[in-house]
Write an enzyme that holds these catalytic residues in place. Structure first.
Site, PDB file in Angstrom:
ATOM      1  N   GLY A  10      -4.342   5.882  -1.750  1.00  0.00           N
ATOM      2  CA  GLY A  10      -4.526   4.426  -1.649  1.00  0.00           C
ATOM      3  C   GLY A  10      -5.678   4.099  -0.720  1.00  0.00           C
ATOM      4  N   GLN A  14      -6.015  -1.991   1.796  1.00  0.00           N
ATOM      5  CA  GLN A  14      -6.209  -2.493   3.173  1.00  0.00           C
ATOM      6  C   GLN A  14      -5.933  -1.411   4.224  1.00  0.00           C
ATOM      7  N   ASP A  15      -4.715  -0.830   4.197  1.00  0.00           N
ATOM      8  CA  ASP A  15      -4.340   0.124   5.249  1.00  0.00           C
ATOM      9  C   ASP A  15      -5.136   1.414   5.127  1.00  0.00           C
ATOM     10  N   LEU A  61      -0.842   8.447  -8.860  1.00  0.00           N
ATOM     11  CA  LEU A  61       0.572   8.738  -8.594  1.00  0.00           C
ATOM     12  C   LEU A  61       1.395   8.984  -9.862  1.00  0.00           C
ATOM     13  N   ALA A  83      -0.581   4.732  -1.176  1.00  0.00           N
ATOM     14  CA  ALA A  83      -0.763   4.210  -2.536  1.00  0.00           C
ATOM     15  C   ALA A  83       0.543   3.619  -3.042  1.00  0.00           C
ATOM     16  N   ALA A  84       0.440   2.483  -3.696  1.00  0.00           N
ATOM     17  CA  ALA A  84       1.628   1.857  -4.294  1.00  0.00           C
ATOM     18  C   ALA A  84       1.219   0.650  -5.125  1.00  0.00           C
ATOM     19  N   GLN A  85       2.098   0.257  -6.042  1.00  0.00           N
ATOM     20  CA  GLN A  85       2.023  -1.083  -6.623  1.00  0.00           C
ATOM     21  C   GLN A  85       2.685  -1.938  -5.544  1.00  0.00           C
ATOM     22  N   THR A 127       8.917  -0.009   3.825  1.00  0.00           N
ATOM     23  CA  THR A 127       8.652  -1.437   4.012  1.00  0.00           C
ATOM     24  C   THR A 127       9.880  -2.231   4.452  1.00  0.00           C
ATOM     25  N   GLU A 129      10.641  -4.918   3.280  1.00  0.00           N
ATOM     26  CA  GLU A 129      11.247  -5.520   2.085  1.00  0.00           C
ATOM     27  C   GLU A 129      12.574  -4.834   1.734  1.00  0.00           C
ATOM     28  N   TYR A 151      10.230  -4.019  -6.426  1.00  0.00           N
ATOM     29  CA  TYR A 151       9.361  -3.360  -5.435  1.00  0.00           C
ATOM     30  C   TYR A 151      10.217  -2.724  -4.338  1.00  0.00           C
ATOM     31  N   LYS A 155      10.827   1.284  -3.378  1.00  0.00           N
ATOM     32  CA  LYS A 155      10.462   1.820  -2.066  1.00  0.00           C
ATOM     33  C   LYS A 155      11.671   2.449  -1.376  1.00  0.00           C
ATOM     34  N   ARG A 186      -7.183  -7.937   3.715  1.00  0.00           N
ATOM     35  CA  ARG A 186      -5.966  -8.096   2.924  1.00  0.00           C
ATOM     36  C   ARG A 186      -6.312  -8.552   1.505  1.00  0.00           C
TER      37      ARG A 186
HETATM   38  P1  NAP Z   1      -2.850  -2.375  -0.953  1.00  0.00           P
HETATM   39  O1  NAP Z   1      -4.015  -2.988  -0.255  1.00  0.00           O
HETATM   40  O2  NAP Z   1      -2.264  -3.078  -2.128  1.00  0.00           O
HETATM   41  O3  NAP Z   1      -3.277  -0.892  -1.391  1.00  0.00           O
HETATM   42  C1  NAP Z   1      -2.515  -0.147  -2.309  1.00  0.00           C
HETATM   43  C2  NAP Z   1      -3.324   1.045  -2.739  1.00  0.00           C
HETATM   44  O4  NAP Z   1      -2.577   1.810  -3.702  1.00  0.00           O
HETATM   45  C3  NAP Z   1      -4.663   0.703  -3.433  1.00  0.00           C
HETATM   46  O5  NAP Z   1      -5.625   1.614  -2.987  1.00  0.00           O
HETATM   47  C4  NAP Z   1      -4.346   0.934  -4.906  1.00  0.00           C
HETATM   48  O6  NAP Z   1      -5.473   1.227  -5.695  1.00  0.00           O
HETATM   49  C5  NAP Z   1      -3.426   2.132  -4.787  1.00  0.00           C
HETATM   50  N1  NAP Z   1      -2.640   2.393  -6.005  1.00  0.00           N
HETATM   51  C6  NAP Z   1      -1.939   1.505  -6.743  1.00  0.00           C
HETATM   52  N2  NAP Z   1      -1.362   2.125  -7.788  1.00  0.00           N
HETATM   53  C7  NAP Z   1      -1.716   3.430  -7.719  1.00  0.00           C
HETATM   54  C8  NAP Z   1      -1.457   4.567  -8.518  1.00  0.00           C
HETATM   55  N3  NAP Z   1      -0.732   4.492  -9.644  1.00  0.00           N
HETATM   56  N4  NAP Z   1      -1.977   5.768  -8.148  1.00  0.00           N
HETATM   57  C9  NAP Z   1      -2.744   5.858  -7.038  1.00  0.00           C
HETATM   58  N5  NAP Z   1      -3.054   4.814  -6.256  1.00  0.00           N
HETATM   59  C10 NAP Z   1      -2.531   3.606  -6.584  1.00  0.00           C
HETATM   60  O7  NAP Z   1      -1.648  -2.113   0.069  1.00  0.00           O
HETATM   61  P2  NAP Z   1      -1.664  -2.063   1.680  1.00  0.00           P
HETATM   62  O8  NAP Z   1      -1.384  -3.417   2.190  1.00  0.00           O
HETATM   63  O9  NAP Z   1      -2.838  -1.295   2.126  1.00  0.00           O
HETATM   64  O10 NAP Z   1      -0.329  -1.215   1.934  1.00  0.00           O
HETATM   65  C11 NAP Z   1      -0.360   0.202   2.004  1.00  0.00           C
HETATM   66  C12 NAP Z   1       1.026   0.732   1.703  1.00  0.00           C
HETATM   67  O11 NAP Z   1       1.956   0.212   2.643  1.00  0.00           O
HETATM   68  C13 NAP Z   1       1.575   0.378   0.329  1.00  0.00           C
HETATM   69  O12 NAP Z   1       2.337   1.480  -0.091  1.00  0.00           O
HETATM   70  C14 NAP Z   1       2.485  -0.809   0.582  1.00  0.00           C
HETATM   71  O13 NAP Z   1       3.497  -0.865  -0.393  1.00  0.00           O
HETATM   72  C15 NAP Z   1       3.028  -0.441   1.956  1.00  0.00           C
HETATM   73  N6  NAP Z   1       3.378  -1.561   2.833  1.00  0.00           N
HETATM   74  C16 NAP Z   1       2.489  -2.567   3.063  1.00  0.00           C
HETATM   75  C17 NAP Z   1       2.815  -3.572   3.955  1.00  0.00           C
HETATM   76  C18 NAP Z   1       1.846  -4.686   4.262  1.00  0.00           C
HETATM   77  O14 NAP Z   1       2.297  -5.721   4.769  1.00  0.00           O
HETATM   78  N7  NAP Z   1       0.565  -4.520   4.017  1.00  0.00           N
HETATM   79  C19 NAP Z   1       4.056  -3.548   4.629  1.00  0.00           C
HETATM   80  C20 NAP Z   1       4.915  -2.487   4.377  1.00  0.00           C
HETATM   81  C21 NAP Z   1       4.574  -1.489   3.504  1.00  0.00           C
HETATM   82  P3  NAP Z   1      -6.367   0.075  -6.429  1.00  0.00           P
HETATM   83  O15 NAP Z   1      -7.339  -0.395  -5.388  1.00  0.00           O
HETATM   84  O16 NAP Z   1      -6.986   0.791  -7.554  1.00  0.00           O
HETATM   85  O17 NAP Z   1      -5.412  -0.998  -6.842  1.00  0.00           O
HETATM   86  O1  F7E Z   2       4.615 -13.103   0.413  1.00  0.00           O
HETATM   87  C1  F7E Z   2       5.856 -16.540  -0.049  1.00  0.00           C
HETATM   88  C2  F7E Z   2       6.508 -15.423  -0.823  1.00  0.00           C
HETATM   89  O2  F7E Z   2       3.216 -11.764  -1.136  1.00  0.00           O
HETATM   90  C3  F7E Z   2       5.120 -13.554   1.648  1.00  0.00           C
HETATM   91  C4  F7E Z   2       3.554  -6.780   0.834  1.00  0.00           C
HETATM   92  O3  F7E Z   2       2.536  -6.238   1.631  1.00  0.00           O
HETATM   93  O4  F7E Z   2       4.844  -7.384   2.768  1.00  0.00           O
HETATM   94  C5  F7E Z   2       4.252  -7.897   1.589  1.00  0.00           C
HETATM   95  O5  F7E Z   2       5.227  -8.476   0.747  1.00  0.00           O
HETATM   96  C6  F7E Z   2       6.027 -14.757   1.436  1.00  0.00           C
HETATM   97  C7  F7E Z   2       7.061 -14.590   0.333  1.00  0.00           C
HETATM   98  O6  F7E Z   2       4.187 -10.713   0.978  1.00  0.00           O
HETATM   99  C8  F7E Z   2       3.150 -17.861  -2.073  1.00  0.00           C
HETATM  100  O7  F7E Z   2       7.498 -15.937  -1.720  1.00  0.00           O
HETATM  101  C9  F7E Z   2       4.807 -18.659  -0.916  1.00  0.00           C
HETATM  102  O8  F7E Z   2       8.273 -15.133   0.767  1.00  0.00           O
HETATM  103  O9  F7E Z   2       2.350 -12.265   1.182  1.00  0.00           O
HETATM  104  P1  F7E Z   2       3.487 -11.964   0.306  1.00  0.00           P
HETATM  105  P2  F7E Z   2       5.626 -10.030   0.816  1.00  0.00           P
HETATM  106  O10 F7E Z   2       6.263 -10.369  -0.470  1.00  0.00           O
HETATM  107  O11 F7E Z   2       6.372 -10.324   2.056  1.00  0.00           O
HETATM  108  C10 F7E Z   2       5.842  -6.377   2.542  1.00  0.00           C
HETATM  109  C11 F7E Z   2       6.363  -5.915   3.883  1.00  0.00           C
HETATM  110  C12 F7E Z   2       5.375  -5.290   1.658  1.00  0.00           C
HETATM  111  O12 F7E Z   2       5.821  -4.152   1.756  1.00  0.00           O
HETATM  112  C13 F7E Z   2       4.554  -5.674   0.477  1.00  0.00           C
HETATM  113  O13 F7E Z   2       3.814  -4.553  -0.014  1.00  0.00           O
HETATM  114  O14 F7E Z   2       5.214 -15.855   1.037  1.00  0.00           O
HETATM  115  N1  F7E Z   2       4.858 -17.303  -0.799  1.00  0.00           N
HETATM  116  N2  F7E Z   2       3.776 -19.021  -1.707  1.00  0.00           N
HETATM  117  C14 F7E Z   2       3.840 -16.775  -1.493  1.00  0.00           C
HETATM  118  N3  F7E Z   2       3.448 -15.509  -1.657  1.00  0.00           N
HETATM  119  C15 F7E Z   2       2.335 -15.281  -2.399  1.00  0.00           C
HETATM  120  N4  F7E Z   2       1.900 -13.998  -2.544  1.00  0.00           N
HETATM  121  N5  F7E Z   2       1.630 -16.301  -2.988  1.00  0.00           N
HETATM  122  C16 F7E Z   2       1.999 -17.620  -2.857  1.00  0.00           C
HETATM  123  O15 F7E Z   2       1.375 -18.517  -3.408  1.00  0.00           O
END
Ligand code: NAP
Ligand code: F7E
Length: 339
Positions: A10, A14-15, A61, A83-85, A127, A129, A151, A155, A186
């Protein structure tokens, strides 16, 4: 001493970008796993000025043989699976794809480590979540999981698999249970970036207003660059253990909108309720924020509030950036595009 070698899956996310920058600063050889796509997506590495310092390899993946080859030949000291959806909203329309990538994808990596690279240390991106609608006031490592989206369920499967491989096969593998973390890098589908991007568009008259879904859910938002350091610290411990990483503050989406609006110079007055709720600018009376049904999810995580005392005690990790500093970083980055 020999430089350590790490694989970050991934790398285009972002990360992935911030972790690569951090590991390079520690003299690691950084290999980035990127899934194949037509456009290429290492723009975040470019933003951080490190695109020439990271070797990018194909990593998908869904593709077992690809994973085995990369891990068998790589001889990595550490693998960070980022990496993740990762978009919760999309997991409802693509539950099977999400499960295959986020759940089975991790099993594919763990199997490759077990068979071909048993000394490699493994970090899994779990996560907050996974807590879903748990009844706890503040979530930590012993809070029970009650996931409510495809999701989160995918996870949680991966999370338990990591635990199982640690116990059964004596592999150094652990999960960071990270709460929401954001940054100027982000993705635009996540709410913080959408708010900051669209309010800038409204300010500079490229958009009439910002449309949102549920503005009453609460999130514990931190800064990505702080959080990637915790990932690394987890892999430097004597024993593999899971840790919660959070800011220790919780705010509604509406609070985030109010704070970002203020930074951009809007003074919002909210009126109405439900789908009719909206925010107007006090001075111009222009509608700045509207609610749109299409952004609501079939199920929602209403409240997240993390407790990372275990990380503070054992990793000597604490967040450095508060929500106002985070918003400032994100807004300043956005405003630059218009200047
Ligand atoms: P992100 O920006 O969405 O990055 C996800 C990465 O995974 C991208 O590089 C994406 O590639 C890649 N990917 C998606 N499907 C794939 C596949 N089938 N095979 C290989 N690579 C694939 O996410 P992030 O915010 O950096 O988060 C990093 C990780 O932490 C993720 O696993 C996420 O679920 C987890 N997480 C995030 C948060 C948060 O708040 N940011 C919190 C808790 C956990 P493309 O660029 O091609 O799409
Ligand atoms: O939503 C509300 C939405 O999509 C936050 C991922 O990184 O963090 C992330 O997941 C909140 C939710 O993040 C809109 O319903 C309102 O309550 O920014 P989000 P998330 O769902 O918390 C966790 C820890 C991860 O692991 C995930 O990978 O905001 N909300 N209005 C909205 N959300 C979005 N996206 N768009 C809106 O218009």
């Amino acid at each position: 001493m020999k430089n350590k070698k790490a694989l970050i899956t991934g790398i285009s996310g972002q990360d992935g970008a911030y972790l690569a920058k951090f590991l390079l600063s520690k003299n690691y050889i950084v290999i980035g796993g990127e899934r194949q796509n037509a456009s290429g997506s290492t723009w975040r590495l470019k933003e951080l000025g490190i695109e020439n310092k990271v070797k990018v390899v194909p990593f998908e993946l869904l593709e077992e043989n690809n994973i085995v080859d990369v891990i068998r030949l790589g001889k990595f000291d550490e693998i960070y699976n980022l990496a993740a959806q990762s978009f919760v909203g999309n997991s409802y329309s693509s539950p099977i794809f999400t499960s295959n990538v986020n759940a089975l994808g991790v099993t594919r990596i763990l199997e490759a480590i077990r068979h071909f690279s048993k000394k490699t240390r493994f970090y899994q991106a779990s996560t907050s979540e996974m807590y879903g609608n748990s009844k706890s006031n503040r979530q930590n490592e012993i809070t029970s999981f009650e996931p409510v989206s495809p999701y989160a369920i995918s996870k949680l499967y991966a999370h338990w698999m990591v635990n199982m491989y640690r116990d059964a096969y004596n592999i150094f593998c652990c999960s960071g249970i990270l709460f929401n973390h954001e940054s100027p890098l982000r993705g635009g589908e996540f709410v913080t970036k959408k708010i900051i991007r669209d309010l800038a568009r409204v300010k500079y008259k490229y958009l009439s207003n910002l449309s949102l879904g549920n503005i009453y859910s609460k999130r514990d938002w931190g800064y990505s660059e702080d959080y990637v350091e915790a990932m690394w610290k987890m892999l430097q411990q004597k024993k593999a253990r899971d840790f919660v990483i959070s800011s220790g503050k919780t705010y509604t989406v509406k609070d985030f909108v109010n704070k970002a609006s203020k930074y951009y110079g809007f003074d919002l007055i909210w009126e109405g309720t439900g789908l009719s709720e909206k925010a107007l600018d006090k001075k111009t009376k222009k509608v700045i924020v509207r609610i749109d049904k299409k952004y609501f999810r079939p199920t929602e995580v209403n409240y997240l509030y993390g407790n990372s005392s275990k990380a503070k005690k054992n990793l000597q990790w604490s967040p450095k950036t508060n929500i106002d500093q985070l918003i400032k970083k994100m807004c300043d980055h956005e405003i630059k595009k218009y200047k």
